[in-house]
Design a protein around this motif. Structure first.
Motif, PDB file in Angstrom:
ATOM      1  N   GLY B 166      49.533  40.478  47.026  1.00 54.69           N
ATOM      2  CA  GLY B 166      48.229  39.826  47.184  1.00 54.69           C
ATOM      3  C   GLY B 166      47.291  40.001  46.010  1.00 54.69           C
ATOM      4  N   GLU B 167      45.994  39.990  46.322  1.00 48.29           N
ATOM      5  CA  GLU B 167      44.975  40.052  45.277  1.00 48.29           C
ATOM      6  C   GLU B 167      43.855  40.988  45.698  1.00 48.29           C
ATOM      7  OE1 GLU B 167      43.186  35.746  46.740  1.00 48.29           O
ATOM      8  OE2 GLU B 167      44.488  35.830  44.957  1.00 48.29           O
ATOM      9  N   PRO B 228      45.779  40.746  39.863  1.00 48.39           N
ATOM     10  CA  PRO B 228      45.362  39.517  40.551  1.00 48.39           C
ATOM     11  C   PRO B 228      43.978  39.712  41.176  1.00 48.39           C
ATOM     12  CG  PRO B 228      47.450  40.387  41.430  1.00 48.39           C
ATOM     13  CD  PRO B 228      46.836  41.455  40.597  1.00 48.39           C
ATOM     14  N   ILE B 229      43.048  38.912  40.732  1.00 48.42           N
ATOM     15  CA  ILE B 229      41.655  39.061  41.172  1.00 48.42           C
ATOM     16  C   ILE B 229      41.356  38.014  42.243  1.00 48.42           C
ATOM     17  CG2 ILE B 229      39.245  38.920  40.424  1.00 48.42           C
ATOM     18  CD1 ILE B 229      40.226  39.955  37.675  1.00 48.42           C
ATOM     19  N   ALA B 230      40.861  38.490  43.374  1.00 45.64           N
ATOM     20  CA  ALA B 230      40.559  37.579  44.483  1.00 45.64           C
ATOM     21  C   ALA B 230      39.354  36.714  44.148  1.00 45.64           C
ATOM     22  CB  ALA B 230      40.287  38.387  45.748  1.00 45.64           C
ATOM     23  N   ALA B 250      37.816  44.217  41.527  1.00 45.58           N
ATOM     24  CA  ALA B 250      39.224  44.336  41.907  1.00 45.58           C
ATOM     25  C   ALA B 250      39.690  45.790  41.791  1.00 45.58           C
ATOM     26  CB  ALA B 250      40.083  43.438  41.025  1.00 45.58           C
ATOM     27  N   ASP B 256      41.240  46.404  50.365  1.00 48.88           N
ATOM     28  CA  ASP B 256      42.072  45.212  50.180  1.00 48.88           C
ATOM     29  C   ASP B 256      43.249  45.241  51.149  1.00 48.88           C
ATOM     30  OD1 ASP B 256      40.708  44.268  47.633  1.00 48.88           O
ATOM     31  OD2 ASP B 256      41.340  46.274  47.044  1.00 48.88           O
ATOM     32  N   GLU B 258      46.218  45.836  50.600  1.00 48.10           N
ATOM     33  CA  GLU B 258      47.455  45.354  50.006  1.00 48.10           C
ATOM     34  C   GLU B 258      48.350  46.567  49.736  1.00 48.10           C
ATOM     35  OE1 GLU B 258      48.223  42.342  49.861  1.00 48.10           O
ATOM     36  OE2 GLU B 258      46.316  41.268  50.030  1.00 48.10           O
ATOM     37  N   THR B 282      53.051  40.910  42.247  1.00 46.74           N
ATOM     38  CA  THR B 282      52.686  40.927  40.833  1.00 46.74           C
ATOM     39  C   THR B 282      52.922  42.312  40.243  1.00 46.74           C
ATOM     40  OG1 THR B 282      50.880  39.419  41.438  1.00 46.74           O
ATOM     41  CG2 THR B 282      50.829  40.340  39.220  1.00 46.74           C
ATOM     42  N   ILE B 284      51.607  45.021  37.964  1.00 48.07           N
ATOM     43  CA  ILE B 284      50.269  45.293  37.426  1.00 48.07           C
ATOM     44  C   ILE B 284      50.219  46.573  36.613  1.00 48.07           C
ATOM     45  CG2 ILE B 284      49.127  44.035  39.295  1.00 48.07           C
ATOM     46  CD1 ILE B 284      48.350  46.792  40.485  1.00 48.07           C
TER      47      ILE B 284
END
Lengths: 315, 315
Positions: B166-167, B228-230, B250, B256, B258, B282, B284
């Motif tokens: 996710g983000e 990944p930035i929401a 983020a 989050d 996640e 992703t 990261i």
């Protein structure tokens, strides 16, 4: 559980054969072995309701928070395995308070071989809240209806006798904090006798006996003259400004954390003769097909008995 | 759990194959099957700290109280089995509040096949406190060191890549209540790939990544450009009176929920190519032998990164 407390606890927690992964990860991993069922119970105690931190040492509060859960496991004839501890701590002095609470929790956990498997520690502007979840195991029996060796509240039958461990009343003078959960007693009884149903007395002898009967879809009649009355009940009756007798205290005070057991008369006779525990086992009543809570006075006639004890009220 | 609430819940709780005995007795009995381990986690949420009842529907509070626990189970790759719920309810309107809370708890429990196995419901003069303990199961593997299939925080190795579902950022705009715990994603990943270590992001991406590394006795370096930035993080950066960028949100917002995963580079390459989830996976960052939290800026050089996120403070 937060890092300082985790470090504090890791130093104090012995390794536990059932705890594969303890405090510090997202969750704890428990090995319950094969053909076992997990038994889970939770109790939350709040400052100002269940205790007053300005009147009692936090150590005793912590101990009680675990002990009430272990008493629930005893009432299921479960072997305790682990517990998790959630805390809402007052901001001022929260860490010291948490440690004091654990000073009561850890020795009791060690005494009964309970792994403290994790927790959640928070602080806020409110009073102390402590919520402990305990997990135990009982042997699973493979049958058509998939039962287990756990005692339930629902197995009492009309004609069963109502047996009690220990004595009742006046627990507020000390026992309500310092009681020993009846785990050892439950183990001995479960190994030697067939127990139909059981409950631990938290809210009051009368009300908890009536719950045991109601869950079993029958009634129960207490023989008032045979109820073992604690010296503390007599002491409280002397102190009390009300007109309550020691028997009233025994029936309604609650927090005795003794076990009430439903047993067929033959088994009950054997238990009473053998007295297998280090505390007395006493027959205090019998289960009836007529629902409700009843009392047998000395004259022998049966009349309704008002359920007495602590009732939880919600608005 | 008190009688009115038990009756209310019994009407609404579907039978559950793992729940041999549910709410209403002294404890619940769970069948976890053979060669399974129980996984237990607890989270306590308090009015005025984790939420404000004057700003949010109690239903969302109830849902979140269970969801945060399920997120912990997801981070262990555990299958949820049951949960117990302890409540401290304000005296005024407590019962209505309890029901509203369960209106959020029960649908989420149904969605993920979680048995609500019991609880403890209390009322007091203080604010709402809700403490949920969730129990899951993982396959036990019989080996010399008696391990299980659960993901832990401690298995990351230098050279592993850090993958995220996710983000991130801006969860306070809604996701912090309405997130979906990543149980389905964890199940898919656990079945298909070897995951070395995992954590769910509750306190913040940066701080939780550093915890994953610390528990694995290594360091971790985040590739800031690949996080990944929401959209909510950008939205919050626009609204915010501070000088925080979407990336700052983020890295530090937290909640989050996640998953962060440590995976060897070959497996990671396969996961990234296959994208087996309905949400993005992703890469990261990467784990290092040098302890601590690091950042790789676009120029490629590595510098220390301040752990950001929610820190629990005690006095």
């Amino acid at each position: 559980m937060e890092s300082e407390l985790i470090a504090y606890l890791r130093e104090r927690l012995p390794p536990h054969p059932s705890l594969r992964l303890g405090a510090g990860d997202d969750a704890a991993i428990l090995s319950l072995g094969e053909s076992s069922d997990a038994v889970v119970t939770v109790d939350m105690l709040m400052d100002g309701v269940d205790f007053r931190l300005d009147e009692v040492a936090p150590r005793r509060v912590g101990r009680k928070s675990l002990a009430v859960n272990l008493s629930d496991l005893a009432a299921m004839a479960a072997e305790p395995v682990a517990a998790v501890v959630a805390l809402a701590l007052p901001k001022q002095g929260g860490m010291a308070l948490a440690k004091s609470l654990y000073e009561g929790i850890l020795p009791l956990a060690a005494e009964f071989d309970v792994a403290i498997a994790g927790g959640d520690t928070n602080s806020w502007d409110g009073p102390l809240v402590i919520s402990i979840t305990a997990i135990g195991s009982v042997k699973a029996i493979k049958t058509a209806n998939s039962t287990s060796t756990a005692w339930r509240r629902s197995g009492a039958r009309p004609g069963d006798l109502l047996l009690a461990t220990g004595e009742f009343g006046g627990s507020i003078l000390g026992k309500h904090f310092d009681f020993t959960p009846r785990l050892r007693e439950a183990r001995i009884l479960a190994e030697r006798y067939e127990i139909h149903a059981a409950i631990d007395v938290s809210d009051g002898l009368a009300i908890d006996a009536s719950r045991l009967a109601a869950e079993s879809r029958c009634g129960v009649c207490l023989n008032l003259a045979s109820i073992p009355i604690a010296p503390a009940a007599a002491e409280l009756a002397r102190q009390s400004p009300h007109d309550e007798s020691p028997l009233d205290h025994a029936l309604g005070d609650g927090e005795d954390f003794e076990l009430l057991l439903a047993v067929d008369p033959e088994t009950a006779a054997r238990m009473l003769a053998e007295q297998p525990l280090s505390i007395p086992l006493t027959a205090i009543g019998e289960f009836l097909s007529e629902p409700g809570l009843w009392q047998r006075a000395e004259a022998g006639n049966i009349t309704p008995l008002e359920p007495r004890g602590y009732l939880h009220h919600f608005e």
